[in-house]
Design a protein around this motif. Sequence first.
Motif, mmCIF file in Angstrom:
data_model
loop_
_atom_site.group_PDB
_atom_site.id
_atom_site.type_symbol
_atom_site.label_atom_id
_atom_site.label_comp_id
_atom_site.label_asym_id
_atom_site.label_seq_id
_atom_site.Cartn_x
_atom_site.Cartn_y
_atom_site.Cartn_z
ATOM 1 N N GLY A 116 10.648 34.719 66.351
ATOM 2 C CA GLY A 116 10.418 36.124 66.051
ATOM 3 C C GLY A 116 9.996 36.929 67.243
ATOM 4 N N ILE A 117 9.528 36.261 68.293
ATOM 5 C CA ILE A 117 9.136 36.962 69.514
ATOM 6 C C ILE A 117 10.318 36.935 70.476
ATOM 7 C CG2 ILE A 117 7.494 37.029 71.421
ATOM 8 C CD1 ILE A 117 5.492 35.597 69.670
ATOM 9 N N GLY A 118 11.023 38.026 70.559
ATOM 10 C CA GLY A 118 12.209 38.119 71.405
ATOM 11 C C GLY A 118 13.442 37.460 70.809
ATOM 12 N N CYS A 119 13.250 36.652 69.791
ATOM 13 C CA CYS A 119 14.385 35.928 69.165
ATOM 14 C C CYS A 119 13.994 35.531 67.754
ATOM 15 C CB CYS A 119 14.720 34.691 69.983
ATOM 16 S SG CYS A 119 15.934 33.600 69.209
ATOM 17 N N CYS A 120 14.908 35.691 66.822
ATOM 18 C CA CYS A 120 14.655 35.234 65.446
ATOM 19 C C CYS A 120 15.948 34.676 64.855
ATOM 20 C CB CYS A 120 14.111 36.372 64.585
ATOM 21 S SG CYS A 120 15.311 37.694 64.249
ATOM 22 N N GLN A 121 15.780 33.776 63.878
ATOM 23 C CA GLN A 121 16.926 33.148 63.201
ATOM 24 C C GLN A 121 16.659 33.079 61.710
ATOM 25 O OE1 GLN A 121 17.261 29.362 65.374
ATOM 26 N NE2 GLN A 121 19.181 30.111 66.269
ATOM 27 N N THR A 122 17.710 33.169 60.935
ATOM 28 C CA THR A 122 17.586 33.030 59.486
ATOM 29 C C THR A 122 18.818 32.315 58.949
ATOM 30 O OG1 THR A 122 17.192 34.209 57.407
ATOM 31 C CG2 THR A 122 18.701 35.238 58.964
ATOM 32 N N ALA A 123 18.634 31.591 57.851
ATOM 33 C CA ALA A 123 19.728 30.820 57.242
ATOM 34 C C ALA A 123 20.610 31.731 56.397
ATOM 35 C CB ALA A 123 19.166 29.692 56.409
ATOM 36 N N ILE A 124 21.799 31.222 56.076
ATOM 37 C CA ILE A 124 22.740 31.949 55.218
ATOM 38 C C ILE A 124 23.033 31.103 53.994
ATOM 39 C CG2 ILE A 124 23.786 33.169 57.158
ATOM 40 C CD1 ILE A 124 26.183 31.206 56.888
ATOM 41 N N PRO A 125 23.509 31.688 52.896
ATOM 42 C CA PRO A 125 23.853 30.905 51.704
ATOM 43 C C PRO A 125 25.230 30.254 51.845
ATOM 44 C CG PRO A 125 24.271 33.221 51.303
ATOM 45 C CD PRO A 125 23.639 33.140 52.673
ATOM 46 N N ARG A 126 25.517 29.354 50.937
ATOM 47 C CA ARG A 126 26.844 28.718 50.897
ATOM 48 C C ARG A 126 27.885 29.704 50.381
ATOM 49 N NH1 ARG A 126 26.470 22.820 50.548
ATOM 50 N NH2 ARG A 126 24.283 22.197 50.534
ATOM 51 N N GLY A 127 29.147 29.409 50.705
ATOM 52 C CA GLY A 127 30.278 30.137 50.131
ATOM 53 C C GLY A 127 30.660 31.409 50.855
ATOM 54 N N MET A 128 30.025 31.711 51.973
ATOM 55 C CA MET A 128 30.366 32.948 52.686
ATOM 56 C C MET A 128 31.685 32.790 53.432
ATOM 57 S SD MET A 128 26.797 34.458 54.245
ATOM 58 C CE MET A 128 27.689 35.854 54.918
ATOM 59 N N ASP A 129 32.661 33.622 53.105
ATOM 60 C CA ASP A 129 33.922 33.642 53.832
ATOM 61 C C ASP A 129 34.080 34.952 54.611
ATOM 62 O OD1 ASP A 129 36.294 34.686 51.240
ATOM 63 O OD2 ASP A 129 34.287 35.362 51.737
ATOM 64 N N TYR A 130 33.051 35.785 54.575
ATOM 65 C CA TYR A 130 33.105 37.081 55.240
ATOM 66 C C TYR A 130 31.668 37.585 55.403
ATOM 67 C CZ TYR A 130 33.900 42.115 55.807
ATOM 68 O OH TYR A 130 33.896 43.392 56.263
ATOM 69 N N TYR A 131 31.379 38.264 56.512
ATOM 70 C CA TYR A 131 30.089 38.938 56.639
ATOM 71 C C TYR A 131 30.240 40.117 57.584
ATOM 72 C CZ TYR A 131 29.051 37.123 61.342
ATOM 73 O OH TYR A 131 29.056 36.859 62.683
ATOM 74 N N ARG A 132 29.260 40.987 57.545
ATOM 75 C CA ARG A 132 29.220 42.092 58.489
ATOM 76 C C ARG A 132 27.799 42.226 59.030
ATOM 77 N NH1 ARG A 132 29.974 47.423 54.623
ATOM 78 N NH2 ARG A 132 28.140 47.107 53.294
ATOM 79 N N VAL A 133 27.696 42.817 60.229
ATOM 80 C CA VAL A 133 26.421 42.962 60.931
ATOM 81 C C VAL A 133 26.140 44.448 61.140
ATOM 82 C CG1 VAL A 133 25.215 42.546 63.108
ATOM 83 C CG2 VAL A 133 26.577 40.738 62.066
ATOM 84 N N SER A 134 24.897 44.833 60.979
ATOM 85 C CA SER A 134 24.487 46.203 61.299
ATOM 86 C C SER A 134 23.098 46.165 61.924
ATOM 87 C CB SER A 134 24.502 47.090 60.050
ATOM 88 O OG SER A 134 23.615 46.558 59.071
ATOM 89 N N PHE A 135 22.831 47.121 62.803
ATOM 90 C CA PHE A 135 21.520 47.240 63.457
ATOM 91 C C PHE A 135 20.776 48.440 62.868
ATOM 92 C CE2 PHE A 135 21.703 44.202 66.905
ATOM 93 C CZ PHE A 135 23.063 43.967 67.051
ATOM 94 N N ASP A 136 19.482 48.297 62.729
ATOM 95 C CA ASP A 136 18.643 49.394 62.245
ATOM 96 C C ASP A 136 18.383 50.353 63.414
ATOM 97 O OD1 ASP A 136 16.558 51.045 61.278
ATOM 98 O OD2 ASP A 136 16.051 49.496 59.809
ATOM 99 N N ASP A 137 18.773 51.622 63.242
ATOM 100 C CA ASP A 137 18.641 52.606 64.318
ATOM 101 C C ASP A 137 17.186 52.861 64.704
ATOM 102 O OD1 ASP A 137 21.437 54.594 63.107
ATOM 103 O OD2 ASP A 137 21.364 52.889 64.500
ATOM 104 N N ARG A 138 16.274 52.553 63.808
ATOM 105 C CA ARG A 138 14.865 52.798 64.118
ATOM 106 C C ARG A 138 14.323 51.793 65.119
ATOM 107 N NH1 ARG A 138 12.775 52.681 58.089
ATOM 108 N NH2 ARG A 138 14.246 50.940 58.174
ATOM 109 N N PHE A 139 15.054 50.695 65.273
ATOM 110 C CA PHE A 139 14.660 49.700 66.265
ATOM 111 C C PHE A 139 15.655 49.791 67.418
ATOM 112 C CE2 PHE A 139 11.494 47.021 64.099
ATOM 113 C CZ PHE A 139 11.548 47.574 62.824
ATOM 114 N N ASN A 140 15.247 50.297 68.543
ATOM 115 C CA ASN A 140 16.149 50.404 69.680
ATOM 116 C C ASN A 140 15.356 50.261 70.972
ATOM 117 O OD1 ASN A 140 15.364 53.126 70.741
ATOM 118 N ND2 ASN A 140 16.082 53.761 68.687
ATOM 119 N N THR A 141 16.105 50.117 72.038
ATOM 120 C CA THR A 141 15.477 49.896 73.349
ATOM 121 C C THR A 141 15.629 51.106 74.269
ATOM 122 O OG1 THR A 141 17.511 48.913 74.161
ATOM 123 C CG2 THR A 141 15.878 47.419 73.219
ATOM 124 N N SER A 142 15.854 52.264 73.697
ATOM 125 C CA SER A 142 16.112 53.445 74.520
ATOM 126 C C SER A 142 14.910 53.858 75.367
ATOM 127 C CB SER A 142 16.537 54.618 73.631
ATOM 128 O OG SER A 142 15.484 54.944 72.727
#
Length: 747
Positions: free
Chosen positions: A173-199
């Motif tokens: 969680g400090i600089g890096c985090c990981q989480t598991a996924i459920p079975r049966g996924m044949d598709y996924y999409r990724v999105s970033f929260d705009d409130r968290f940025n490095t600007s």
Amino acid sequence: MQPRSREMRILQVGLGLLLLFAAQDGHAIAVPSPQCRRQCGDVEIEYPFGIGMSCSLTAAFNISCKVQGGISKPFIGTVELLNISLTHATVRVLHRIATYCYNTSSGRMDRSGVAGLNGRDSIYRFSAIDNKFTVIGHNALAYISDRNGTGYQSGCVSTCSTLSDLTDGSCSGIGCCQTAIPRGMDYYRVSFDDRFNTSQVWTFSRCSYAVLMEAAAFNFRTMYLNTTRFNDTNAGRVPVVLDWAVRNGTKSCEVAKRNEAGTYACLSNNSVCVDSTNGPGYLCNCSQGYEGNPYLPHGCQDVNECNNSPCPSGGVCHNTIGGYQCSCRAGRKLSKQSKTCIPDAGLIIGVTIGFLVLMIFSSSGCMILQRRKLNKVKQEHFRQHGGLLLFERMKSEKGLAFTVFTEAELIQATNNYDKSRIIGKGGHGTVYKGIVKDNMHVAIKRCALIDERQKKEFGQEMLILSQINHKNIVKLVGCCLEVEVPMLVYEFIPNGTLFELIHGKNQALQISFSTLLRIAHEAAEGLNFLHSYASPPIIHGDVKTANILLDDKYMAKVSDFGASVLDPSDEEQYVTMVQGTCGYLDPEYLQTCQLTDKSDVYSFGVILLEILTGQVPLKLDGPEKRRNLSSNFLLAMKENNLDAVLASHVKGQESIELIKGIAELARQCLDMCGNNRPSMKEIADELGRLRKLSLHPWIQLNTEMESESLLDGRSTTGSEIEATTTGYPSQEGADLPMNPRSSYYAR
């Protein structure tokens, strides 16, 4: 700078492949050619995967091999393939990383890269065991969701204040985090929260990263935050593990075995089917004790467990099919308690040696006795079946065309009586197709059991039958006499039976009535020869359409003499057990058990009815009064209602004189009193006369023209065909195809 919409646009994975294979095709499983490539670069492509459509199980398993930078690399669609595992049913591919970076020029956060998988019906699913959704950044919150974001959705947040907070190898969680996924996924999409940025703090962490990747291939490094190293490796791609299965719309092994007999993928005899644990479908594994490729015939081979020394020290390993056994050397035994080999009493050695010596002497003695006994039995069978008589006659009569085969010759000719060689079964025996010396094709009949009286007469009957040489009678080539029940060897007749032509699989040929009449006439000539010219005369005893064979020129050949007898010379021989075929049996024979030549005449009358009516002699269904064809015909003749029983293709196609003539001849043959029936000679003569009525008065066709009409241009001899006004197609070869595996000889 205004933040973009919270929802990142759907990123399509370059795993276009996975998902180009939207569904597996349903064609029958075919074994790949040995010429198929099984290597692309340093990656082995194991079946069911293949390079090219014809080399893979289905289109969904197709792999393309491309050259990039002078190096061959395998691809699934547009995604580079790293390796394939049949054991774990996985593939590893390179997957692109999604980035969320501060653009110093525009002063805005830019998104780049792709992540996701497309293909609801693909054979692939993301591995929930081997992969984790990984997010890297000093201040990042990324989401992973399913297709619409309304079902599965999860996120992972990564924050840190300074680089000193980071630790190599730690992703908590400090600089890096990981989480598991459920079975049966044949598709996924990724999105970033705009409130968290490095600007605002991009001085040491300008970018955030998110990707679903193989957990075992990732090891966090602090440099990922103050450099672009994480996105530089493999051009911004990381390994991801995909589980695959044979799906094809199938949800389980039970369904596949029940509904997919032609497409079931587990081809090896020593394979087992297991349900997929990640999505619908099934996988194939080698059975316990076997290894290899279960998707190929004979792909699973026995594992030699003894190579891994599974037995205790001092023990001897014996590999078995599907397993192994442990034993100890001579003089030692395996202790169940300690699982080791311990010394045994010296008595065992002596007993073992004595037993071996005894077995050797006993086996040798038994083999010698059995061989002598077998030879004696063969000689006795040879004598009982008249073998000595045959040899005497063969010596005294020059030119006797008859061969006495040995049992070994017929075993070799039939490949040890292989089931695939069976071409007929019946009450009198089983018939095999065989090839004897000089590459001659024959039909070998293993007769049913016969009594002692028949054994004595067998040799004499074989001599008589072997001398019959008539174009309309199946020729007896020889016999085997050194077995308990004699075997007969006939010439091989390839084109089926008259029964099949009228009722069976060749019924659709719709041959002309005149051709059927010719075949009947030829059969009558053959039976007339048996009754009138054989010495002594021979009564067939089982005349029926199934025993009238058709040779390669569709000439009639009378066959199956299993129920035949010589014309009896005394009362004892005259009485025999009732045999024959229901529907053809002479009623007078059923009452007296006396088989005469007029019994064959009655049966031949039934054949004429089959030709006229197109019906079988006996129907087991329907009203009881209409089950017997002979009774129905005689009743119709009595009521002057012949038209009621005639076949539709006969009505109006032939002259009324011809039809009435054949019907009257059939009625005479079916007379209840045998003495009132005509002889086979009279029948043959009458059929010859009636055949002339089927010709137009201005058309005369010779023998060659008939053969050309029937056999598509091939000339024949000994047969005729008449021109017909029935309106049926001409007798081309296409109307009468060859049938190399006709069921005949044994009915």
